[in-house]
Write an enzyme that holds these catalytic residues in place. Structure first.
Site, PDB file in Angstrom:
ATOM      1  N   GLN A  91      61.710 114.647  36.930  1.00 56.39           N
ATOM      2  CA  GLN A  91      62.859 114.893  36.052  1.00 56.39           C
ATOM      3  C   GLN A  91      62.361 115.310  34.674  1.00 56.39           C
ATOM      4  O   GLN A  91      63.146 115.699  33.815  1.00 56.39           O
ATOM      5  CB  GLN A  91      63.696 113.622  35.907  1.00 56.39           C
ATOM      6  CG  GLN A  91      64.291 113.123  37.214  1.00 56.39           C
ATOM      7  CD  GLN A  91      64.828 111.705  37.057  1.00 56.39           C
ATOM      8  OE1 GLN A  91      65.953 111.498  36.652  1.00 56.39           O
ATOM      9  NE2 GLN A  91      64.000 110.732  37.371  1.00 56.39           N
ATOM     10  N   HIS A 109      64.733 119.201  36.361  1.00 56.58           N
ATOM     11  CA  HIS A 109      65.511 119.333  35.115  1.00 56.58           C
ATOM     12  C   HIS A 109      64.961 120.433  34.207  1.00 56.58           C
ATOM     13  O   HIS A 109      65.267 120.464  33.019  1.00 56.58           O
ATOM     14  CB  HIS A 109      65.559 117.996  34.362  1.00 56.58           C
ATOM     15  CG  HIS A 109      66.397 116.955  35.043  1.00 56.58           C
ATOM     16  ND1 HIS A 109      66.371 115.615  34.707  1.00 56.58           N
ATOM     17  CD2 HIS A 109      67.303 117.064  36.044  1.00 56.58           C
ATOM     18  CE1 HIS A 109      67.231 114.954  35.478  1.00 56.58           C
ATOM     19  NE2 HIS A 109      67.799 115.808  36.306  1.00 56.58           N
ATOM     20  N   GLY A 176      58.758 105.360  37.019  1.00 56.14           N
ATOM     21  CA  GLY A 176      59.149 105.513  35.616  1.00 56.14           C
ATOM     22  C   GLY A 176      60.502 106.138  35.378  1.00 56.14           C
ATOM     23  O   GLY A 176      60.658 106.923  34.450  1.00 56.14           O
TER      24      GLY A 176
HETATM   25  P1  OAD Z   1      64.901 106.746  31.086  1.00 58.39           P
HETATM   26  O1  OAD Z   1      64.559 106.684  29.649  1.00 58.39           O
HETATM   27  O2  OAD Z   1      66.327 106.594  31.470  1.00 58.39           O
HETATM   28  O3  OAD Z   1      64.087 105.639  31.885  1.00 58.39           O
HETATM   29  C1  OAD Z   1      62.709 105.476  31.723  1.00 58.39           C
HETATM   30  C2  OAD Z   1      62.248 104.340  32.616  1.00 58.39           C
HETATM   31  O4  OAD Z   1      60.849 104.226  32.473  1.00 58.39           O
HETATM   32  C3  OAD Z   1      62.852 102.972  32.267  1.00 58.39           C
HETATM   33  O5  OAD Z   1      63.256 102.312  33.457  1.00 58.39           O
HETATM   34  C4  OAD Z   1      61.693 102.231  31.598  1.00 58.39           C
HETATM   35  O6  OAD Z   1      61.709 100.833  31.850  1.00 58.39           O
HETATM   36  C5  OAD Z   1      60.499 102.874  32.272  1.00 58.39           C
HETATM   37  N1  OAD Z   1      59.279 102.868  31.428  1.00 58.39           N
HETATM   38  C6  OAD Z   1      59.154 102.945  30.079  1.00 58.39           C
HETATM   39  N2  OAD Z   1      57.871 102.942  29.706  1.00 58.39           N
HETATM   40  C7  OAD Z   1      57.146 102.882  30.854  1.00 58.39           C
HETATM   41  C8  OAD Z   1      55.743 102.839  31.145  1.00 58.39           C
HETATM   42  N3  OAD Z   1      54.815 102.888  30.178  1.00 58.39           N
HETATM   43  N4  OAD Z   1      55.370 102.753  32.445  1.00 58.39           N
HETATM   44  C9  OAD Z   1      56.296 102.702  33.445  1.00 58.39           C
HETATM   45  N5  OAD Z   1      57.626 102.727  33.234  1.00 58.39           N
HETATM   46  C10 OAD Z   1      58.044 102.832  31.958  1.00 58.39           C
HETATM   47  O7  OAD Z   1      64.288 108.123  31.649  1.00 58.39           O
HETATM   48  P2  OAD Z   1      64.608 108.878  33.016  1.00 58.39           P
HETATM   49  O8  OAD Z   1      64.986 107.933  34.083  1.00 58.39           O
HETATM   50  O9  OAD Z   1      63.514 109.824  33.260  1.00 58.39           O
HETATM   51  O10 OAD Z   1      67.860 114.232  31.742  1.00 58.39           O
HETATM   52  O11 OAD Z   1      65.897 109.710  32.594  1.00 58.39           O
HETATM   53  C11 OAD Z   1      66.499 110.556  33.531  1.00 58.39           C
HETATM   54  C12 OAD Z   1      67.119 111.738  32.850  1.00 58.39           C
HETATM   55  O12 OAD Z   1      67.995 111.279  31.800  1.00 58.39           O
HETATM   56  C13 OAD Z   1      66.142 112.628  32.095  1.00 58.39           C
HETATM   57  O13 OAD Z   1      65.520 113.578  32.935  1.00 58.39           O
HETATM   58  C14 OAD Z   1      67.006 113.292  31.075  1.00 58.39           C
HETATM   59  C15 OAD Z   1      67.747 112.068  30.602  1.00 58.39           C
HETATM   60  O14 OAD Z   1      68.935 112.257  29.984  1.00 58.39           O
HETATM   61  C16 OAD Z   1      68.379 115.280  31.079  1.00 58.39           C
HETATM   62  O15 OAD Z   1      68.218 115.454  29.883  1.00 58.39           O
HETATM   63  C17 OAD Z   1      69.212 116.188  31.937  1.00 58.39           C
END
Ligand code: OAD
Length: 235
Positions: A91, A109, A176
């Site tokens: 993503q 994305h 992640g």
């Molecule tokens: P999020 O910010 O929603 O989630 C990030 C996840 O990574 C969370 O569950 C954190 O706990 C975890 N995390 C943080 N630091 C970490 C680390 N060092 N190691 C492992 N895990 C870690 O991001 P996404 O799920 O990628 O879309 O978000 C999905 C979509 O929402 C993105 O692609 C973007 C956003 O809005 C668009 O802009 C269309």
């Protein structure tokens, strides 16, 4: 026996490379509103603001200190060694997976280092700031370039290829991602229908935790290399 692997990654895999996630306390959505910078309506209303948002993120991505980490490297290594099929769906709009050596990779994305022309549809590489004065290198139209990213309300890219891989996978690994955004958040359900082993690797249990058979929690630079090593040792 596991043969076909699909991996889904989200912002958490790049967090330790120096890129902010979206929904963590200091995340991108704590500083910006989605409706202001990440929808087609926002771009129609205030293209300068949207360009500024992506210009800043692109500059940050290109800053010397941002590099792939051991989680990106472990996934690239798994793909290199794995004798069966392997697809990495991200993503993320950063290019850290390809810098680490991943090959069969879908940016569902979009990609921060590409632009798309709204006039002629050409998608081209671009590392420069974008503005209303930017000109399309393919058709020379002024002011029609937009970041090659998927905004809320738009269809993610290559969904057919992803759906096909999920329908036939026997191992699905999610890394992640918080499980807030569909369709990616629904991939685990598709993998379950396919009968796959489903594994979540994340800092903490995601919203979709109950759909995964297995979860390993901690920083991506620890849990991903550990999981990959264990998977390769199982074979
Ligand atoms: P999020 O910010 O929603 O989630 C990030 C996840 O990574 C969370 O569950 C954190 O706990 C975890 N995390 C943080 N630091 C970490 C680390 N060092 N190691 C492992 N895990 C870690 O991001 P996404 O799920 O990628 O879309 O978000 C999905 C979509 O929402 C993105 O692609 C973007 C956003 O809005 C668009 O802009 C269309």
């Amino acid at each position: 026996m596991t043969r076909r692997i699909v991996v889904l990654t989200g912002a958490g895999v790049s967090q330790e490379s120096g890129l902010d996630t979206f929904r963590d306390p200091d995340g991108i959505w704590s500083k910006y509103r989605v409706e202001d910078v990440a929808t087609p309506e926002a771009f129609a209303r205030d293209p300068r603001k949207v360009h500024d948002f992506y210009n800043l993120r692109r500059r940050n991505l290109l800053a010397g200190h941002v590099k792939p980490n051991t989680a990106h490297a472990a996934l690239a290594e798994l793909e290199r060694i794995w004798p069966g099929e392997f697809l990495l769906v991200t993503q993320n709009i950063d290019d850290l997976h390809e810098r680490a050596g991943s090959q069969n990779l879908i940016h569902m994305h979009g990609e921060m280092r590409k632009v798309r022309c709204a006039a002629c549809g050409a998608v081209t590489a671009n590392d420069a700031d974008l503005s209303l004065a930017s000109v399309c290198g393919a058709c020379t139209k002024l002011g029609a370039l937009r970041p090659h990213v998927v905004w809320f309300g738009e269809m993610p890219l290559e969904m057919e290829r992803i759906g096909e891989a999920l329908a036939h996978c026997d191992l699905f690994i999610s890394v992640g991602t918080s499980g807030n955004v569909y369709p990616a958040a629904g991939f685990v359900a598709e993998a379950n229908v396919a009968g796959a082993r489903t594994v979540e690797l994340n800092l903490e249990p995601s919203l979709g935790r109950s759909h995964f058979a297995e979860g390993h929690y901690g920083k991506a630079t620890s849990v991903v290399p550990e999981f990959v090593a264990a998977l390769l040792a199982e074979r």
